[in-house]
Design a protein around this motif. Structure first.
Motif, PDB file in Angstrom:
ATOM      1  N   GLU A   1     -25.356 -23.550 -22.365  1.00  9.90           N
ATOM      2  CA  GLU A   1     -25.812 -24.103 -21.093  1.00  9.90           C
ATOM      3  C   GLU A   1     -26.339 -22.962 -20.233  1.00  9.90           C
ATOM      4  O   GLU A   1     -25.679 -21.943 -20.061  1.00  9.90           O
ATOM      5  CB  GLU A   1     -24.662 -24.824 -20.386  1.00  9.90           C
ATOM      6  CG  GLU A   1     -25.115 -25.521 -19.117  1.00  9.90           C
ATOM      7  CD  GLU A   1     -24.016 -26.320 -18.471  1.00  9.90           C
ATOM      8  OE1 GLU A   1     -24.148 -27.556 -18.410  1.00  9.90           O
ATOM      9  OE2 GLU A   1     -23.017 -25.713 -18.021  1.00  9.90           O
TER      10      GLU A   1
ATOM     11  N   THR B   1     -30.632 -26.886 -14.596  1.00 12.24           N
ATOM     12  CA  THR B   1     -29.709 -26.788 -15.715  1.00 12.24           C
ATOM     13  C   THR B   1     -30.477 -27.075 -16.999  1.00 12.24           C
ATOM     14  O   THR B   1     -31.242 -28.041 -17.078  1.00 12.24           O
ATOM     15  CB  THR B   1     -28.542 -27.785 -15.569  1.00 12.24           C
ATOM     16  OG1 THR B   1     -27.896 -27.543 -14.324  1.00 12.24           O
ATOM     17  CG2 THR B   1     -27.544 -27.626 -16.700  1.00 12.24           C
ATOM     18  N   PHE B   2     -30.249 -26.217 -17.977  1.00 14.67           N
ATOM     19  CA  PHE B   2     -30.897 -26.356 -19.276  1.00 14.67           C
ATOM     20  C   PHE B   2     -29.846 -26.284 -20.373  1.00 14.67           C
ATOM     21  O   PHE B   2     -28.813 -25.637 -20.215  1.00 14.67           O
ATOM     22  CB  PHE B   2     -31.913 -25.226 -19.508  1.00 14.67           C
ATOM     23  CG  PHE B   2     -33.005 -25.175 -18.491  1.00 14.67           C
ATOM     24  CD1 PHE B   2     -34.170 -25.906 -18.666  1.00 14.67           C
ATOM     25  CD2 PHE B   2     -32.874 -24.393 -17.348  1.00 14.67           C
ATOM     26  CE1 PHE B   2     -35.184 -25.852 -17.719  1.00 14.67           C
ATOM     27  CE2 PHE B   2     -33.877 -24.332 -16.404  1.00 14.67           C
ATOM     28  CZ  PHE B   2     -35.038 -25.070 -16.588  1.00 14.67           C
ATOM     29  N   GLU B   3     -30.146 -26.933 -21.476  1.00 12.44           N
ATOM     30  CA  GLU B   3     -29.325 -26.807 -22.669  1.00 12.44           C
ATOM     31  C   GLU B   3     -30.116 -25.973 -23.666  1.00 12.44           C
ATOM     32  O   GLU B   3     -31.288 -26.263 -23.930  1.00 12.44           O
ATOM     33  CB  GLU B   3     -29.033 -28.191 -23.247  1.00 12.44           C
ATOM     34  CG  GLU B   3     -28.205 -28.162 -24.494  1.00 12.44           C
ATOM     35  CD  GLU B   3     -28.020 -29.538 -25.105  1.00 12.44           C
ATOM     36  OE1 GLU B   3     -27.508 -29.595 -26.228  1.00 12.44           O
ATOM     37  OE2 GLU B   3     -28.407 -30.550 -24.486  1.00 12.44           O
TER      38      GLU B   3
ATOM     39  N   LYS C   1     -33.818 -27.109 -23.105  1.00 11.40           N
ATOM     40  CA  LYS C   1     -34.083 -28.505 -22.750  1.00 11.40           C
ATOM     41  C   LYS C   1     -33.555 -28.744 -21.336  1.00 11.40           C
ATOM     42  O   LYS C   1     -32.391 -28.486 -21.051  1.00 11.40           O
ATOM     43  CB  LYS C   1     -33.409 -29.452 -23.738  1.00 11.40           C
ATOM     44  CG  LYS C   1     -33.678 -30.928 -23.427  1.00 11.40           C
ATOM     45  CD  LYS C   1     -33.166 -31.839 -24.523  1.00 11.40           C
ATOM     46  CE  LYS C   1     -31.677 -31.996 -24.389  1.00 11.40           C
ATOM     47  NZ  LYS C   1     -31.124 -33.035 -25.276  1.00 11.40           N
TER      48      LYS C   1
ATOM     49  N   VAL D   1     -32.042 -30.570 -18.185  1.00 17.72           N
ATOM     50  CA  VAL D   1     -31.056 -31.641 -17.996  1.00 17.72           C
ATOM     51  C   VAL D   1     -31.099 -32.055 -16.529  1.00 17.72           C
ATOM     52  O   VAL D   1     -30.515 -31.399 -15.665  1.00 17.72           O
ATOM     53  CB  VAL D   1     -29.636 -31.162 -18.385  1.00 17.72           C
ATOM     54  CG1 VAL D   1     -28.631 -32.292 -18.232  1.00 17.72           C
ATOM     55  CG2 VAL D   1     -29.614 -30.595 -19.792  1.00 17.72           C
ATOM     56  N   SER D   2     -31.808 -33.148 -16.238  1.00 20.50           N
ATOM     57  CA  SER D   2     -32.006 -33.543 -14.839  1.00 20.50           C
ATOM     58  C   SER D   2     -30.721 -34.031 -14.179  1.00 20.50           C
ATOM     59  O   SER D   2     -30.534 -33.835 -12.976  1.00 20.50           O
ATOM     60  CB  SER D   2     -33.097 -34.601 -14.730  1.00 20.50           C
ATOM     61  OG  SER D   2     -32.704 -35.785 -15.377  1.00 20.50           O
TER      62      SER D   2
ATOM     63  N   LYS E   1     -27.853 -32.834 -14.239  1.00 19.97           N
ATOM     64  CA  LYS E   1     -27.063 -31.705 -13.749  1.00 19.97           C
ATOM     65  C   LYS E   1     -27.891 -30.777 -12.867  1.00 19.97           C
ATOM     66  O   LYS E   1     -27.481 -29.659 -12.590  1.00 19.97           O
ATOM     67  CB  LYS E   1     -26.499 -30.904 -14.931  1.00 19.97           C
ATOM     68  CG  LYS E   1     -25.498 -31.652 -15.767  1.00 19.97           C
ATOM     69  CD  LYS E   1     -24.969 -30.752 -16.855  1.00 19.97           C
ATOM     70  CE  LYS E   1     -23.883 -31.406 -17.666  1.00 19.97           C
ATOM     71  NZ  LYS E   1     -23.352 -30.469 -18.680  1.00 19.97           N
ATOM     72  N   SER E   2     -29.067 -31.228 -12.432  1.00 19.51           N
ATOM     73  CA  SER E   2     -29.986 -30.375 -11.671  1.00 19.51           C
ATOM     74  C   SER E   2     -30.284 -30.967 -10.302  1.00 19.51           C
ATOM     75  O   SER E   2     -30.150 -32.169 -10.087  1.00 19.51           O
ATOM     76  CB  SER E   2     -31.298 -30.215 -12.448  1.00 19.51           C
ATOM     77  OG  SER E   2     -31.061 -29.623 -13.701  1.00 19.51           O
TER      78      SER E   2
ATOM     79  N   ASP F   1     -36.625 -35.295 -17.439  1.00 23.52           N
ATOM     80  CA  ASP F   1     -35.400 -35.091 -18.206  1.00 23.52           C
ATOM     81  C   ASP F   1     -35.743 -34.909 -19.681  1.00 23.52           C
ATOM     82  O   ASP F   1     -36.559 -35.640 -20.230  1.00 23.52           O
ATOM     83  CB  ASP F   1     -34.463 -36.299 -18.035  1.00 23.52           C
ATOM     84  CG  ASP F   1     -33.110 -36.048 -18.670  1.00 23.52           C
ATOM     85  OD1 ASP F   1     -32.553 -34.951 -18.467  1.00 23.52           O
ATOM     86  OD2 ASP F   1     -32.610 -36.941 -19.369  1.00 23.52           O
ATOM     87  N   GLY F   2     -35.151 -33.916 -20.290  1.00 23.89           N
ATOM     88  CA  GLY F   2     -35.381 -33.655 -21.708  1.00 23.89           C
ATOM     89  C   GLY F   2     -36.582 -32.777 -21.999  1.00 23.89           C
ATOM     90  O   GLY F   2     -36.886 -32.496 -23.160  1.00 23.89           O
TER      91      GLY F   2
END
Length: 127
Positions: A77, A92-94, A102, A104-105, A107-108, A119-120
């Protein structure tokens, strides 16, 4: 006897298999562009990851100030929190593969130009 051995070994094998799936990927310095954009284009948004875990988020190439700060990397993360226009922002990205992020909306909390962030969305290191 064989059944007892299997009962003892199967949970161990399963734990090892699931534990290996959370191996952290690498994240090199450079410019990260949306995977769908052309490699030599100036598509926005894009990310610049520099030394000492510094990251800059480019949302508009015509604006001189771009959100930037130090990213936090927790296994796979990646989080950037910064102040922008008197509000706290968070991206936030994975990390889904080496040098592949990627967005992650959920968590952003993105400032203006939020419509750019789907997202994604996947970002890759530009060559």
């Amino acid at each position: 006897m064989m059944k007892r051995m299997l009962i003892l070994i199967l949970p161990l094998v399963a734990a090892l298999m699931f534990g290996c799936q959370n191996t952290p990927f690498s994240l090199d310095e450079g410019r990260y562009i949306p995977e769908q954009s052309e490699k030599d284009g100036m598509a926005v948004p894009y990310l610049i990851i520099g030394e000492d875990n510094r990251i800059e988020v480019i949302q508009d190439i015509l604006v001189s100030y771009q959100p930037s700060g130090t990213m936090t990397l927790n296994r796979n993360e990646v989080i950037l929190e910064t102040e922008f226009a008197d509000s706290t922002c968070k991206w936030t990205f994975e990390l889904i593969d080496n040098n592949k992020l990627k967005f992650v909306s959920a968590k952003s909390s993105v400032p203006y130009k939020g419509e750019l962030w789907e997202d994604g969305m996947v970002f890759v290191l530009a060559k």
